[in-house]
Design a protein around this motif. Structure first.
Motif, PDB file in Angstrom:
ATOM      1  N   ALA A 234     -23.546 -16.400 -31.408  1.00 13.49           N
ATOM      2  CA  ALA A 234     -24.221 -15.110 -31.243  1.00 13.49           C
ATOM      3  C   ALA A 234     -24.478 -14.805 -29.774  1.00 13.49           C
ATOM      4  CB  ALA A 234     -25.529 -15.111 -32.024  1.00 13.49           C
ATOM      5  N   SER A 235     -24.903 -15.820 -29.020  1.00 13.24           N
ATOM      6  CA  SER A 235     -25.175 -15.619 -27.589  1.00 13.24           C
ATOM      7  C   SER A 235     -23.891 -15.311 -26.833  1.00 13.24           C
ATOM      8  CB  SER A 235     -25.847 -16.860 -27.007  1.00 13.24           C
ATOM      9  OG  SER A 235     -27.106 -17.094 -27.623  1.00 13.24           O
ATOM     10  N   ALA A 236     -22.783 -15.967 -27.210  1.00 11.69           N
ATOM     11  CA  ALA A 236     -21.502 -15.707 -26.552  1.00 11.69           C
ATOM     12  C   ALA A 236     -21.026 -14.286 -26.829  1.00 11.69           C
ATOM     13  CB  ALA A 236     -20.463 -16.717 -27.020  1.00 11.69           C
TER      14      ALA A 236
ATOM     15  N   LEU B  84     -24.082 -15.969 -44.301  1.00  9.94           N
ATOM     16  CA  LEU B  84     -25.100 -14.936 -44.196  1.00  9.94           C
ATOM     17  C   LEU B  84     -26.017 -15.201 -43.006  1.00  9.94           C
ATOM     18  CD1 LEU B  84     -25.804 -12.376 -45.740  1.00  9.94           C
ATOM     19  CD2 LEU B  84     -27.392 -13.717 -47.145  1.00  9.94           C
ATOM     20  N   ASP B  85     -26.329 -16.480 -42.771  1.00 13.24           N
ATOM     21  CA  ASP B  85     -27.176 -16.835 -41.626  1.00 13.24           C
ATOM     22  C   ASP B  85     -26.488 -16.477 -40.310  1.00 13.24           C
ATOM     23  OD1 ASP B  85     -29.459 -18.370 -40.289  1.00 13.24           O
ATOM     24  OD2 ASP B  85     -27.717 -19.511 -39.590  1.00 13.24           O
ATOM     25  N   LEU B  86     -25.185 -16.745 -40.203  1.00 10.51           N
ATOM     26  CA  LEU B  86     -24.458 -16.407 -38.984  1.00 10.51           C
ATOM     27  C   LEU B  86     -24.450 -14.898 -38.763  1.00 10.51           C
ATOM     28  CD1 LEU B  86     -22.694 -17.082 -36.560  1.00 10.51           C
ATOM     29  CD2 LEU B  86     -20.710 -17.131 -38.099  1.00 10.51           C
ATOM     30  N   ALA B  87     -24.193 -14.141 -39.818  1.00  6.62           N
ATOM     31  CA  ALA B  87     -24.167 -12.679 -39.693  1.00  6.62           C
ATOM     32  C   ALA B  87     -25.515 -12.159 -39.206  1.00  6.62           C
ATOM     33  CB  ALA B  87     -23.804 -12.049 -41.024  1.00  6.62           C
ATOM     34  N   ARG B  88     -26.593 -12.696 -39.732  1.00  3.05           N
ATOM     35  CA  ARG B  88     -27.933 -12.242 -39.349  1.00  3.05           C
ATOM     36  C   ARG B  88     -28.282 -12.685 -37.925  1.00  3.05           C
ATOM     37  NH1 ARG B  88     -30.512 -13.646 -45.327  1.00  3.05           N
ATOM     38  NH2 ARG B  88     -30.028 -11.628 -46.270  1.00  3.05           N
TER      39      ARG B  88
ATOM     40  N   ASP C  91     -23.291  -5.537 -32.937  1.00  7.44           N
ATOM     41  CA  ASP C  91     -22.964  -4.797 -34.156  1.00  7.44           C
ATOM     42  C   ASP C  91     -21.606  -5.253 -34.667  1.00  7.44           C
ATOM     43  OD1 ASP C  91     -22.801  -2.967 -36.230  1.00  7.44           O
ATOM     44  OD2 ASP C  91     -22.098  -1.336 -34.948  1.00  7.44           O
ATOM     45  N   ALA C  92     -21.569  -6.407 -35.300  1.00 14.67           N
ATOM     46  CA  ALA C  92     -20.314  -6.980 -35.775  1.00 14.67           C
ATOM     47  C   ALA C  92     -19.999  -6.498 -37.185  1.00 14.67           C
ATOM     48  CB  ALA C  92     -20.385  -8.504 -35.757  1.00 14.67           C
ATOM     49  N   ARG C  93     -18.735  -6.234 -37.423  1.00 10.97           N
ATOM     50  CA  ARG C  93     -18.286  -6.015 -38.803  1.00 10.97           C
ATOM     51  C   ARG C  93     -18.275  -7.358 -39.516  1.00 10.97           C
ATOM     52  NH1 ARG C  93     -12.686  -3.151 -39.364  1.00 10.97           N
ATOM     53  NH2 ARG C  93     -13.951  -1.259 -39.473  1.00 10.97           N
ATOM     54  N   VAL C  94     -18.756  -7.409 -40.742  1.00  5.74           N
ATOM     55  CA  VAL C  94     -18.723  -8.632 -41.535  1.00  5.74           C
ATOM     56  C   VAL C  94     -17.581  -8.509 -42.536  1.00  5.74           C
ATOM     57  CG1 VAL C  94     -19.958 -10.103 -43.161  1.00  5.74           C
ATOM     58  CG2 VAL C  94     -21.180  -9.057 -41.235  1.00  5.74           C
ATOM     59  N   ASN C  95     -16.621  -9.400 -42.396  1.00  7.12           N
ATOM     60  CA  ASN C  95     -15.415  -9.390 -43.215  1.00  7.12           C
ATOM     61  C   ASN C  95     -15.470 -10.560 -44.192  1.00  7.12           C
ATOM     62  OD1 ASN C  95     -12.731  -8.908 -44.101  1.00  7.12           O
ATOM     63  ND2 ASN C  95     -11.963 -10.360 -42.591  1.00  7.12           N
TER      64      ASN C  95
END
Length: 324
Positions: A159-161, A188-192, A200-204
């Motif tokens: 997330a920081s990268a 789900l934890d990674l997406a959050r 604002d990442a698309r979750v695929n």
């Protein structure tokens, strides 16, 4: 000051030649049929391509389907270092990959995948990981990054990268646990976590390789709806990806199944439908009992899945020649 009016007879006589010319021009002009309009909210069709394949199937896919978008997979660690490479072995500047990418209008670079050493684990810090991402993107002139996570990773580091990459359109490709649950807890934890860092990442969601309920087509549809229900975001920032033909865990995704999932995605306003993969979108090994990297395992014409999903997403009837 008013302009003087022209006598009406003179006006009519002057207008006649212009009117007659317009009629003659309209008769001589050929009739051009308008191109069929796509669905106003049509999702993107995003075929994945295994860049280790030689020759690359991308130029033929573009020529035979008109689809000019693809995801280049996968960037991995070279020799366990924080240096990006294709598949962990091929230099990131490989001319075959670079040349294949030139046939595309929309290029996405994917990292991770099912096997190999992840950059996300090899790079020691968020800063070095962001640098590796930039190198991979620059190699093919891309601004779209797909982080495919199918193993344990440090969500905070990723997330920081990603937060260090302004201007990059990010997708997180994540596994599904089952049709009822949707994404796994780790996914789900990674997406959050990524969202919490302002990305604002698309979750695929990978609607593949999860337990079969006995009706694989229905299971994929249920999983798609479960993922939409899990994620508190605009459906256009959600994607789904299918595995063509025989999957790794046994169930077979047929053309009708793919059309059904694509139709649901279109109706739900989902932003993209991915296909794994271009190199498998052919009927070279019908009836095979295990999944192959080079064919779908079912009887089909070449690129039948790509053309079917392309047309369904555009609100059109699937092509009639997608089966032999």
């Amino acid at each position: 000051m008013r302009r003087p009016r022209m006598p009406w007879r003179s006006a009519v006589l002057l207008a006649l030649p212009f009117a007659l010319g317009a009629v003659l021009l309209s008769c001589a002009a050929p009739t051009v049929e308008p191109a069929p309009e796509s669905h106003p909210t049509a999702p993107d069709v995003l075929p994945y391509v295994d860049v280790s394949l030689r020759p690359s199937p991308l130029p033929d896919m573009v020529a035979q389907t008109g689809v000019r978008s693809a995801v280049l997979a996968f960037v991995l660690s070279a020799d366990g270092s924080c240096t990006p490479s294709w598949g962990g072995q091929t230099p990131i500047t490989d001319p075959v990959v670079v040349e294949a990418a030139r046939s595309l209008e929309q290029v996405t670079v994917a990292t991770g995948g099912a096997t190999g050493t992840y950059l996300e684990n090899a790079c020691p810090t968020a800063e070095t990981l962001a640098g590796a991402y930039r190198t991979a993107l620059t190699s093919v002139g891309a601004t779209r990054l797909d982080v495919d996570v199918e193993t344990g990773v440090d969500a905070e580091k990723i997330a920081s990268a990603l937060a260090l990459l302004p201007g990059v359109d990010v997708t997180l490709t994540l596994p599904v646990q089952d049709a009822a649950t949707g994404l796994t807890a780790a996914a789900l934890d990674l997406a959050r976590t990524v969202a919490a860092h302002g990305v604002d990442a698309r979750v695929n969601a990978m609607v593949m390789n999860f337990p079969d309920e006995g009706d694989w087509s229905r299971a994929m549809l249920r999983a798609t709806d479960a993922v939409v229900g899990q994620l508190d975001r605009d459906p256009s920032r959600i994607g789904i990806t299918l595995m063509l033909g025989r999957t790794d865990t046994g169930p077979v995704t047929g053309l009708a199944d793919a059309a059904g999932v694509a139709g649901l995605a279109r109706d739900r306003g989902i932003g993209a439908v991915g296909l794994w993969s271009v190199g498998r979108d052919n009927g070279d090994c019908p009836g095979t009992a295990t999944a192959s990297y080079a064919c779908s395992g079912i009887a089909q014409t070449r690129f039948a899945f790509t053309r079917t999903v392309r047309d369904v997403l555009a609100g059109l009837a699937p092509p009639e020649d997608v089966t032999p």
